[in-house]
Scaffold this motif. Structure first.
Motif, short mmCIF file in Angstrom:
data_model
loop_
_atom_site.label_atom_id
_atom_site.label_comp_id
_atom_site.label_asym_id
_atom_site.label_seq_id
_atom_site.Cartn_x
_atom_site.Cartn_y
_atom_site.Cartn_z
N UNK A 66 0.88 -1.24 0.00
CA UNK A 66 0.14 -0.04 0.00
C UNK A 66 0.73 1.05 0.03
N UNK A 67 1.96 1.33 0.82
CA UNK A 67 2.76 2.34 0.80
C UNK A 67 3.57 2.58 -0.60
N UNK A 68 4.01 1.37 -1.04
CA UNK A 68 4.54 1.47 -2.51
C UNK A 68 3.59 2.07 -3.62
N UNK A 69 2.66 1.81 -3.30
CA UNK A 69 1.73 1.99 -4.46
C UNK A 69 0.95 3.59 -4.33
N UNK A 70 0.96 3.99 -3.15
CA UNK A 70 0.68 5.37 -2.86
C UNK A 70 1.61 6.28 -3.55
N UNK A 71 3.00 5.90 -3.31
CA UNK A 71 4.20 6.73 -3.78
C UNK A 71 4.00 6.48 -5.30
N UNK A 72 3.90 5.46 -5.68
CA UNK A 72 4.03 5.20 -7.22
C UNK A 72 2.85 5.79 -7.77
N UNK A 73 1.69 5.89 -7.47
CA UNK A 73 0.60 6.45 -7.94
C UNK A 73 0.88 8.20 -7.96
N UNK A 74 1.16 8.84 -6.94
CA UNK A 74 1.80 10.10 -7.06
C UNK A 74 2.68 10.49 -8.20
#
Length: 368
Positions: free
Chosen positions: A310-318
């Motif tokens: 979830x942390x990685x996806x939040x960073x990658x999404x932004x």
């Protein structure tokens, strides 16, 4: 195998393949959404399977080569860098993850083997469509009952990717401790074309009055909520890698444009305002890439993946949204035309950044 060696292997195998099989720019709609047309030719999917995109990351127990999560995220990133339509591939890996977490049976083994070897296509129904229920919550069945040795059910699964290309629909929902495979051609199944979101062809799947043998249910080996949390975490990790790839592809396009476009007698990239923006984007992409790959390696070692993914996806999404927007700005007005790859990266990143959860909700899953 070290992830650096694995990357070299996969780049040699796929780097030229994905650009070759990415649809030409003019075939992409200018709008963000359109009604899906007839299913595309299976040629690209068959070629993708023949290259080993499914067999490489799948476990040996399931008939794959066992290169695991690092291979899956590297392939997803390469797809993003080439703007290759990855939705059906990413959801197929999600389906394989679900099947691998079901109790061993002849039917399960046969289905996984056929999917991994490309003889069988699957699509996964895992969304509810209710406003307060995101990907983290399994959908509710409209009706579900056991009558003798048969399971009868009705349900609606919105936004199923490439459902018209599938041989089998894998349905998961609250109250069923497993996966329900249902033939896509079953008379109880109605497919409604919904939209093209980014590069995903989406369909609503209505199942009304379906009746299957109770033995068709593939039961999970653990608590359904725990299984779904882990499977969704793996999917989010691959999604993050795909977004990193989209950002990297957009950056490469912007660098190429800035190198060749001349203003006031010199290349656009010679201007500090442009070069600093490109350098900042490069640093952010590398940070996201390292985060995703490190998470994949740790997950392969057995560490829990849900919060880290979830942390990685939040960073990658932004990252995906900001870098592709930056690339579009650097291209100027030309970037908004169908002749420019910048608009495709921008549109795709916008859709992919919310596919498995919006950033505020993802951050709630990360311990403080």
């Amino acid at each position: 195998m070290e992830i650096g060696q694995l990357e070299q292997l996969l780049r040699a195998r796929f780097t030229g393949f994905f650009p070759e099989h990415t649809p030409p720019l003019e075939e992409h709609p200018a709008a963000l959404a359109a009604v899906p047309t007839a299913a595309p030719s299976p040629t690209a999917w068959s070629a993708l399977v023949e290259r080993g995109a499914l067999v490489l990351p799948t476990s040996r127990a399931a008939g794959g080569l066992g290169l695991g999560r690092p291979a899956a995220v590297l392939i997803a990133e390469l797809m993003g860098a080439a703007a290759f339509p990855a939705g059906a591939y990413l959801d197929t890996l999600l389906g394989i993850d679900l099947l691998e977490r079901c109790r061993p049976s002849a039917a399960r083994a046969r289905l996984i083997r056929d999917v991994v070897q490309g003889r069988h296509r699957i699509a996964v129904g895992f969304r509810d469509g209710t406003a307060d229920r995101g990907p983290d919550t399994l959908p509710r069945w409209t009706d579900l009952a056991l009558a003798g040795d048969r399971l009868r059910f009705e349900a609606r699964f919105p936004t199923v990717v490439s459902a018209d290309e599938a041989d089998t629909l894998l349905l998961v929902g609250d109250g069923v401790a497993g996966v329900l495979p249902l033939a896509a051609g079953d008379p109880a199944v109605l497919l409604e074309p919904r939209s093209v979101l980014g590069q995903r062809r989406l369909f609503d799947v209505d199942v009304s009055g379906a009746s299957v043998p109770r033995s068709d249910l593939l039961e999970f080996t653990a608590d359904p909520a725990a299984v779904w949390r882990d499977v969704l975490g793996q999917a989010r990790l691959r999604q993050a890698a795909h977004l990193v790839g989209l950002a990297g592809g957009a950056l490469d396009a912007a660098v190429g444009y800035a190198r060749n476009r001349r203003q006031f007698g010199k290349p656009l990239g010679r201007f500090q305002s442009i070069s600093f923006r490109l350098a900042a984007a490069t640093a952010r992409i590398e940070a996201a890439r390292l985060l995703v790959r490190d998470t994949a390696v740790r997950a392969e070692g057995g560490e829990p993946v849900a919060a880290a993914a979830a942390r990685a996806l939040a960073f990658a999404a932004e990252l995906g949204r900001t870098v592709t927007a930056e690339a579009l700005h650097i291209h100027g007005a030309f970037g908004m035309t169908l002749q420019s790859g910048a608009q495709r990266y921008f549109r795709t990143a916008g859709a992919e950044s919310v596919w498995l959860g919006v950033v505020p909700e993802l951050r709630k899953l990360v311990p403080a």
